[in-house]
Scaffold this motif. Structure first.
Motif, PDB file in Angstrom:
ATOM      1  N   LYS A  67      10.914  -3.040 -11.103  1.00 58.44           N
ATOM      2  CA  LYS A  67       9.816  -2.524 -11.936  1.00 58.44           C
ATOM      3  C   LYS A  67       8.513  -2.386 -11.136  1.00 58.44           C
ATOM      4  O   LYS A  67       7.452  -2.846 -11.549  1.00 58.44           O
ATOM      5  N   LEU A  68       8.640  -1.739  -9.968  1.00 56.20           N
ATOM      6  CA  LEU A  68       7.514  -1.476  -9.085  1.00 56.20           C
ATOM      7  C   LEU A  68       7.308   0.032  -8.953  1.00 56.20           C
ATOM      8  O   LEU A  68       8.251   0.808  -9.094  1.00 56.20           O
ATOM      9  N   VAL A  69       6.067   0.420  -8.659  1.00 56.65           N
ATOM     10  CA  VAL A  69       5.751   1.815  -8.384  1.00 56.65           C
ATOM     11  C   VAL A  69       5.292   1.890  -6.936  1.00 56.65           C
ATOM     12  O   VAL A  69       4.365   1.181  -6.529  1.00 56.65           O
ATOM     13  N   SER A  70       5.940   2.717  -6.151  1.00 58.96           N
ATOM     14  CA  SER A  70       5.611   2.892  -4.743  1.00 58.96           C
ATOM     15  C   SER A  70       4.580   4.004  -4.595  1.00 58.96           C
ATOM     16  O   SER A  70       4.759   5.099  -5.129  1.00 58.96           O
ATOM     17  N   VAL A  71       3.485   3.714  -3.852  1.00 65.54           N
ATOM     18  CA  VAL A  71       2.401   4.681  -3.665  1.00 65.54           C
ATOM     19  C   VAL A  71       1.865   4.569  -2.234  1.00 65.54           C
ATOM     20  O   VAL A  71       2.186   3.639  -1.503  1.00 65.54           O
ATOM     21  N   PHE A  72       1.013   5.521  -1.867  1.00 63.39           N
ATOM     22  CA  PHE A  72       0.297   5.455  -0.594  1.00 63.39           C
ATOM     23  C   PHE A  72      -1.120   5.002  -0.903  1.00 63.39           C
ATOM     24  O   PHE A  72      -1.856   5.677  -1.633  1.00 63.39           O
ATOM     25  N   ASP A  73      -1.527   3.842  -0.369  1.00 62.72           N
ATOM     26  CA  ASP A  73      -2.858   3.279  -0.581  1.00 62.72           C
ATOM     27  C   ASP A  73      -3.820   3.976   0.376  1.00 62.72           C
ATOM     28  O   ASP A  73      -3.717   3.831   1.593  1.00 62.72           O
ATOM     29  N   VAL A  74      -4.739   4.749  -0.165  1.00 64.97           N
ATOM     30  CA  VAL A  74      -5.647   5.549   0.639  1.00 64.97           C
ATOM     31  C   VAL A  74      -6.602   4.675   1.445  1.00 64.97           C
ATOM     32  O   VAL A  74      -6.878   4.952   2.609  1.00 64.97           O
ATOM     33  N   GLN A  75      -7.107   3.592   0.866  1.00 61.46           N
ATOM     34  CA  GLN A  75      -8.076   2.735   1.540  1.00 61.46           C
ATOM     35  C   GLN A  75      -7.455   1.991   2.722  1.00 61.46           C
ATOM     36  O   GLN A  75      -8.072   1.841   3.764  1.00 61.46           O
ATOM     37  N   ARG A  76      -6.242   1.505   2.550  1.00 61.28           N
ATOM     38  CA  ARG A  76      -5.579   0.739   3.608  1.00 61.28           C
ATOM     39  C   ARG A  76      -4.713   1.595   4.513  1.00 61.28           C
ATOM     40  O   ARG A  76      -4.204   1.125   5.520  1.00 61.28           O
ATOM     41  N   GLY A  77      -4.503   2.837   4.127  1.00 56.93           N
ATOM     42  CA  GLY A  77      -3.753   3.766   4.961  1.00 56.93           C
ATOM     43  C   GLY A  77      -2.286   3.412   5.127  1.00 56.93           C
ATOM     44  O   GLY A  77      -1.717   3.586   6.197  1.00 56.93           O
ATOM     45  N   GLY A  78      -1.675   2.903   4.072  1.00 54.36           N
ATOM     46  CA  GLY A  78      -0.268   2.545   4.164  1.00 54.36           C
ATOM     47  C   GLY A  78       0.392   2.556   2.804  1.00 54.36           C
ATOM     48  O   GLY A  78      -0.268   2.689   1.773  1.00 54.36           O
ATOM     49  N   TYR A  79       1.701   2.415   2.833  1.00 50.11           N
ATOM     50  CA  TYR A  79       2.470   2.401   1.591  1.00 50.11           C
ATOM     51  C   TYR A  79       2.399   1.027   0.947  1.00 50.11           C
ATOM     52  O   TYR A  79       2.493   0.009   1.627  1.00 50.11           O
ATOM     53  N   ARG A  80       2.225   1.005  -0.365  1.00 53.08           N
ATOM     54  CA  ARG A  80       2.159  -0.228  -1.134  1.00 53.08           C
ATOM     55  C   ARG A  80       2.912  -0.026  -2.453  1.00 53.08           C
ATOM     56  O   ARG A  80       3.209   1.098  -2.839  1.00 53.08           O
ATOM     57  N   CYS A  81       3.160  -1.119  -3.137  1.00 53.68           N
ATOM     58  CA  CYS A  81       3.768  -1.084  -4.468  1.00 53.68           C
ATOM     59  C   CYS A  81       2.895  -1.872  -5.421  1.00 53.68           C
ATOM     60  O   CYS A  81       2.206  -2.804  -5.014  1.00 53.68           O
ATOM     61  N   PHE A  82       2.937  -1.492  -6.676  1.00 54.35           N
ATOM     62  CA  PHE A  82       2.284  -2.314  -7.696  1.00 54.35           C
ATOM     63  C   PHE A  82       3.255  -2.511  -8.848  1.00 54.35           C
ATOM     64  O   PHE A  82       4.066  -1.640  -9.146  1.00 54.35           O
ATOM     65  N   PRO A  83       3.186  -3.689  -9.494  1.00 53.04           N
ATOM     66  CA  PRO A  83       4.105  -3.985 -10.602  1.00 53.04           C
ATOM     67  C   PRO A  83       3.634  -3.343 -11.902  1.00 53.04           C
ATOM     68  O   PRO A  83       2.457  -3.432 -12.260  1.00 53.04           O
ATOM     69  N   ILE A  84       4.539  -2.712 -12.599  1.00 52.24           N
ATOM     70  CA  ILE A  84       4.205  -2.088 -13.883  1.00 52.24           C
ATOM     71  C   ILE A  84       3.697  -3.153 -14.860  1.00 52.24           C
ATOM     72  O   ILE A  84       2.760  -2.920 -15.615  1.00 52.24           O
ATOM     73  N   ALA A  85       4.291  -4.335 -14.811  1.00 55.60           N
ATOM     74  CA  ALA A  85       3.905  -5.413 -15.731  1.00 55.60           C
ATOM     75  C   ALA A  85       2.484  -5.911 -15.495  1.00 55.60           C
ATOM     76  O   ALA A  85       1.871  -6.486 -16.380  1.00 55.60           O
ATOM     77  N   GLY A  86       1.934  -5.680 -14.314  1.00 56.71           N
ATOM     78  CA  GLY A  86       0.601  -6.176 -13.992  1.00 56.71           C
ATOM     79  C   GLY A  86      -0.514  -5.167 -14.192  1.00 56.71           C
ATOM     80  O   GLY A  86      -1.688  -5.482 -14.014  1.00 56.71           O
ATOM     81  N   VAL A  87      -0.186  -3.944 -14.554  1.00 57.33           N
ATOM     82  CA  VAL A  87      -1.200  -2.882 -14.670  1.00 57.33           C
ATOM     83  C   VAL A  87      -2.126  -3.163 -15.842  1.00 57.33           C
ATOM     84  O   VAL A  87      -1.691  -3.427 -16.958  1.00 57.33           O
TER      85      VAL A  87
END
Length: 96
Positions: free
Chosen positions: A62-82
């Motif tokens: 239950k994660l969403v994979s994205v590109f973090d613009v500020q850190r310049g890398g791929y990250r994930c965030f948990p749907i449950a934590g949004v």
């Protein structure tokens, strides 16, 4: 001022998917530390890929994979934590 819309947690994946390749902001609670974090990100970024497969399935965790613009890398965030999404010129507050 952005229009504020109350949404349920189950609507988060749809809102993120509707962003396509456009930028959006997500405010969420990290699962590891409980720290709240705000991330400006995009989906569908392919420029920095190195090949290979992910070590795990994002949907199962239950994660969403994205590109973090500020850190310049791929990250994930948990749907449950949004807690909040800012996309499409609107602010979506996520109910528990």
């Amino acid at each position: 001022m952005l229009e504020v819309i109350q949404v349920g947690r189950n609507e988060v994946p749809r809102i993120v998917a509707d962003c396509g390749h456009r930028f959006f902001t997500v405010r969420f609670v990290k699962r590891t530390t409980g720290e709240e974090r705000t991330m400006n990100c995009r989906r569908m970024v392919r420029k920095h890929l190195r090949g290979g497969e992910s070590a795990y399935n994002f949907d199962e965790r239950k994660l969403v994979s994205v590109f973090d613009v500020q850190r310049g890398g791929y990250r994930c965030f948990p749907i449950a934590g949004v807690r909040e999404l800012r996309a499409h010129g609107k602010r979506y507050e996520v109910r528990s």
